[in-house]
Design an enzyme around this catalytic site. Structure first.
Site, mmCIF file in Angstrom:
data_model
loop_
_atom_site.group_PDB
_atom_site.id
_atom_site.type_symbol
_atom_site.label_atom_id
_atom_site.label_comp_id
_atom_site.label_asym_id
_atom_site.label_seq_id
_atom_site.Cartn_x
_atom_site.Cartn_y
_atom_site.Cartn_z
ATOM 1 C CD GLU A 70 -2.983 -1.287 2.188
ATOM 2 O OE1 GLU A 70 -2.749 -0.768 3.291
ATOM 3 O OE2 GLU A 70 -4.053 -1.841 1.905
ATOM 4 C CG ASP A 110 -7.385 -5.791 4.763
ATOM 5 O OD1 ASP A 110 -6.988 -6.066 5.903
ATOM 6 O OD2 ASP A 110 -7.333 -4.658 4.277
ATOM 7 C CD GLU A 142 -9.849 -1.598 8.063
ATOM 8 O OE1 GLU A 142 -8.915 -2.242 8.577
ATOM 9 O OE2 GLU A 142 -9.744 -0.989 6.984
HETATM 10 O O1 GCW Z 1 -7.046 -3.111 6.117
HETATM 11 C C1 GCW Z 1 -6.086 -2.260 5.690
HETATM 12 C C2 GCW Z 1 -6.447 -1.003 6.382
HETATM 13 C C3 GCW Z 1 -5.310 -0.044 6.489
HETATM 14 C C4 GCW Z 1 -4.124 -0.779 7.121
HETATM 15 C C5 GCW Z 1 -3.760 -1.959 6.245
HETATM 16 C C6 GCW Z 1 -2.629 -2.792 6.840
HETATM 17 C C7 GCW Z 1 -2.505 0.140 8.594
HETATM 18 O O2 GCW Z 1 -7.557 -0.430 5.730
HETATM 19 O O3 GCW Z 1 -5.724 1.032 7.265
HETATM 20 O O4 GCW Z 1 -3.032 0.076 7.309
HETATM 21 O O5 GCW Z 1 -4.857 -2.800 6.128
HETATM 22 O O6 GCW Z 1 -2.920 -3.775 7.477
HETATM 23 O O7 GCW Z 1 -1.488 -2.440 6.647
#
Ligand code: GCW
Length: 672
Positions: free
Chosen positions: A279, A358, A386
């Site tokens: 990311e 995720d 989340e």
């Molecule tokens: O799920 C995603 C989240 C991000 C997070 C990323 C990760 C900290 O939306 O906010 O970043 O995973 O786990 O690195």
């Protein structure tokens, strides 16, 4: 803030309210009357304070501290008799004959701390703890996604308890209370800044290191080692070097020098947590190096001091074109890390999210578990909710984590469960463990939703013993938090245990995931991520929905598992139905095992989800007068929010699929 202002929920599961049961009272009063504590140093002080606090609160007793074991009713000490089979962190509780006094023994102060907390917990539950316990999982860690400005990425419980305005938060007593809370359930490591490391946080391994040292001092007596998330580009961002290439000697020296500086301030520093090439975070790929080269370089800097590198496997292409049907995000971590199995240094541990995507409400287990067999590994769970209701909706996650831990990878044939891998029992690993992304913030109740404390508690209890059941953990937590009332226990237990299924019912069907509002991820938006670059597609059209991830005609993801699992997922007939749309594409008119069509299942589960939230509200209301009034009102309000959210999800999802498919609800309910 005084404790009274903080409210009842501040003390979480450590509120030492008077024990009412006469027999338990008598037992406690006898046991805690005269204590001989043979542990010194800061941890010894924590133990002494805890015993006194508990004796006072639970039994209205001021224990006498004696120096001779023969005079004591309770002897707590390192290196006492009978502890041969203990690990470093284990403990033993036994009755001594002929005196009849009790002994809590361990090899280390930390073991004693855990023994004392466990003993007190069991007393409060009306049970008398005897015997030996070792923690199943060596690294039992929390990851905070906290930023120095005080914000918390994916935080749903206020601001950071550690940081504010670029420095430490003003009230560090809160951190001390937190350390005690975590020690009480056996957590032994904590990373205190976000894995997305920005400029301010990069300074934590430079000019801001003294701030970390202060936090480490607070955690140390409680047996918790501190970790930092670091940016892979630190040599450039902080050190002014032209490169962060792991094979460049200048870069290596820079990290070695940083490690030296860190350990001179924090001798028991745990190590680094690294999100690299993920990311948009920097990483070794920039320099044409792989993740083993990247991680090992850091590991060599920390190695001389006993530090470790926790290297995250959350690596995938986040700039995918939705028209690209070949790339499958689910496959990415395995594709990146499997070729490197065996190439990591012994003080690197790969941290793997439970699922290949995720932290969705339903995902299969990451095939890296069982895939990697020559690499240290740990499991990453997300305690912060989340994608599971953001601590506004109730979602007790322990049942989901149990499924992950119990999942048999078949790596060494039958009996190679994830819980055994993270315990270091399946492969030979120098390090293994579980990390949870913390759900804690500055809210007076720590977790936003008071009932979300159960997730923090449950996470830690599972790390200690993954064989505990979700119900047993919930019962413990309820009783420790709300007291012994049977009706309270029954109602909250049922709410907790059903909450995951209910949340799933009104949100995302059959494992397909997402359908959330982009950015903040709360509330429904079926196509929110559908034409985006993140690789998270449900592929719904007017006939069907789901992603074919079979080896035969699909993306091939199912083929990343060992044979029995690979076959199970490959076939539409044997694929667990709750994961149907994760592995297969299915037509709306196809029949499920229940005999219902897929579309009818979507409608029914969404209507049911809302009704179940309504029932939950009735159930909670039946506790009026039986729980702390503030908590009662607070939870009632959260449940009303949850109902609104559930209704929105139901209507948005049902309308979407009705409009796509043109197929009406058999029962003629309102769909827009
Ligand atoms: O799920 C995603 C989240 C991000 C997070 C990323 C990760 C900290 O939306 O906010 O970043 O995973 O786990 O690195």
């Amino acid at each position: 803030m005084t404790n009274a202002q903080k409210g009842r929920s501040y003390s979480c599961w450590l509120g030492y309210d008077p024990v009412e049961d006469a027999a338990a009272r008598e037992l406690g009063q006898v046991a805690l009357r005269k204590i001989c504590l043979q542990a010194d140093g800061a941890t010894g002080e924590c133990i002494a304070a805890e015993l006194k606090r508990a004796a006072q609160g639970l039994f209205d007793l001021e224990p006498e501290m004696v120096s001779r074991p023969s005079e004591a009713s309770l002897v707590v000490g390192v290196g006492l008799a009978g502890d041969q089979e203990l690990d470093e962190e284990g403990f033993l509780v036994q009755e001594l004959t002929p005196s009849g006094s009790l002994q809590i023994a361990a090899k280390t102060d930390r073991g004693l701390l855990y023994g004392v907390f466990a003993f007190l917990r069991e007393l409060r539950l009306g049970r008398f703890l005897l015997g030996k316990e070792n923690p199943a999982v060596p690294l039992r860690m929390l990851n905070h996604w906290d930023n120095l400005d005080g914000s918390v990425e994916r935080g749903y419980a206020g601001t950071s308890i550690f940081w504010d305005g670029g420095g430490l938060a003003s009230d560090l007593s809160r951190v001390a209370d937190y350390a005690r809370l975590l020690a009480s359930v056996g957590i032994n490591g904590i990373s205190v800044n976000n894995v997305n490391v920005h400029a301010d946080e990069t300074a934590l391994i430079g000019p801001k290191l003294p701030l970390v040292a202060r936090l480490a001092d607070i955690f140390r007596p409680w047996g918790i080692r501190i970790f930092l998330s670091v940016s892979y580009a630190s040599p450039v961002e902080l050190g002014g070097l032209p490169t962060a290439d792991p094979l460049d000697p200048q870069v290596q020296n820079w990290w070695a020098e940083r490690a030296r500086a860190i350990y001179s301030r924090i001798p028991d520093f745990g190590g680094f947590v690294v999100k690299a090439d993920s990311e948009h975070r920097p990483g070794p790929f920039t320099y044409g190096r792989d993740h083993a080269q990247g991680a090992n370089m850091l590991a060599r800097a920390l190695g001389p001091y006993g530090g470790i590198v926790v290297w995250r496997c959350f690596v995938y292409n986040c700039t995918q074109d939705w028209r690209d049907y070949k790339t499958d995000r689910a496959k990415a971590a395995y594709d990146t890390f499997m070729p490197l199995d065996g190439k990591f240094d012994s003080n690197v541990v790969l941290q793997i999210k439970n699922g290949p995507m995720d932290f969705q409400i339903r995902e299969p287990v990451s095939p890296l578990f069982g895939g990697l067999s020559h690499t240290n590994q740990m499991l990453e769970l997300q305690i912060t909710q989340e994608y599971t209701g953001q601590q506004r909706d109730l979602c007790y996650l322990v049942p989901m984590w149990k499924e992950v831990l119990d999942f048999d990878t078949f790596a060494r044939g039958q009996g190679s469960a994830v819980k055994d891998i993270v315990a270091g029992k399946v492969f030979s690993q120098t390090y293994s463990g579980i990390a949870g992304v913390a759900n804690v913030g500055s809210d007076p109740n720590w977790t936003g939703h008071t009932l979300a404390q159960a997730n923090l508690y449950g996470f830690a209890r599972l790390c200690w013993d993954p064989n505990l059941s979700a119900a047993a953990i919930a019962e413990e937590w309820i009783q420790l938090t709300f007291g012994p009332n049977a009706k309270v226990r029954e109602v909250i237990l049922e709410m907790l245990l059903r909450s995951r299924e209910i949340y799933e019912n009104y949100t995302v069907p059959l494992g397909i995931g997402w359908m959330v509002n982009p950015g903040h991820h709360y509330g429904p938006n079926v196509d929110g991520y559908e034409y985006d670059r993140w690789g998270t597609y449900h592929r719904a059209d007017c006939w069907a929905i789901g992603v074919d991830r079979t080896a035969k005609g699909g993306t091939g993801f199912a083929g990343q598992y060992h044979p029995p699992n690979a076959q199970m997922y490959e076939s539409r007939e044997t694929c667990p139905e709750e994961l149907l749309l994760f592995f297969h594409r299915a037509g709306y008119k196809e029949r499920l095992r229940s005999g219902k069509t897929l579309i009818q299942h979507i409608y029914d589960s969404h209507f049911a989800g809302v009704e179940q939230v309504e029932e939950m509200i009735d159930r909670w209301n039946s506790l009026a007068g039986l729980v702390d009034p503030e908590i009662f009102i607070h939870v009632a309000e959260r449940l009303q929010d949850q109902l609104k959210n559930a209704i929105e999800w139901r209507d948005v999802v049902n309308s979407y699929f009705y409009r796509k498919s043109g197929i009406p609800d058999e029962r003629g309910r309102t769909i827009y």
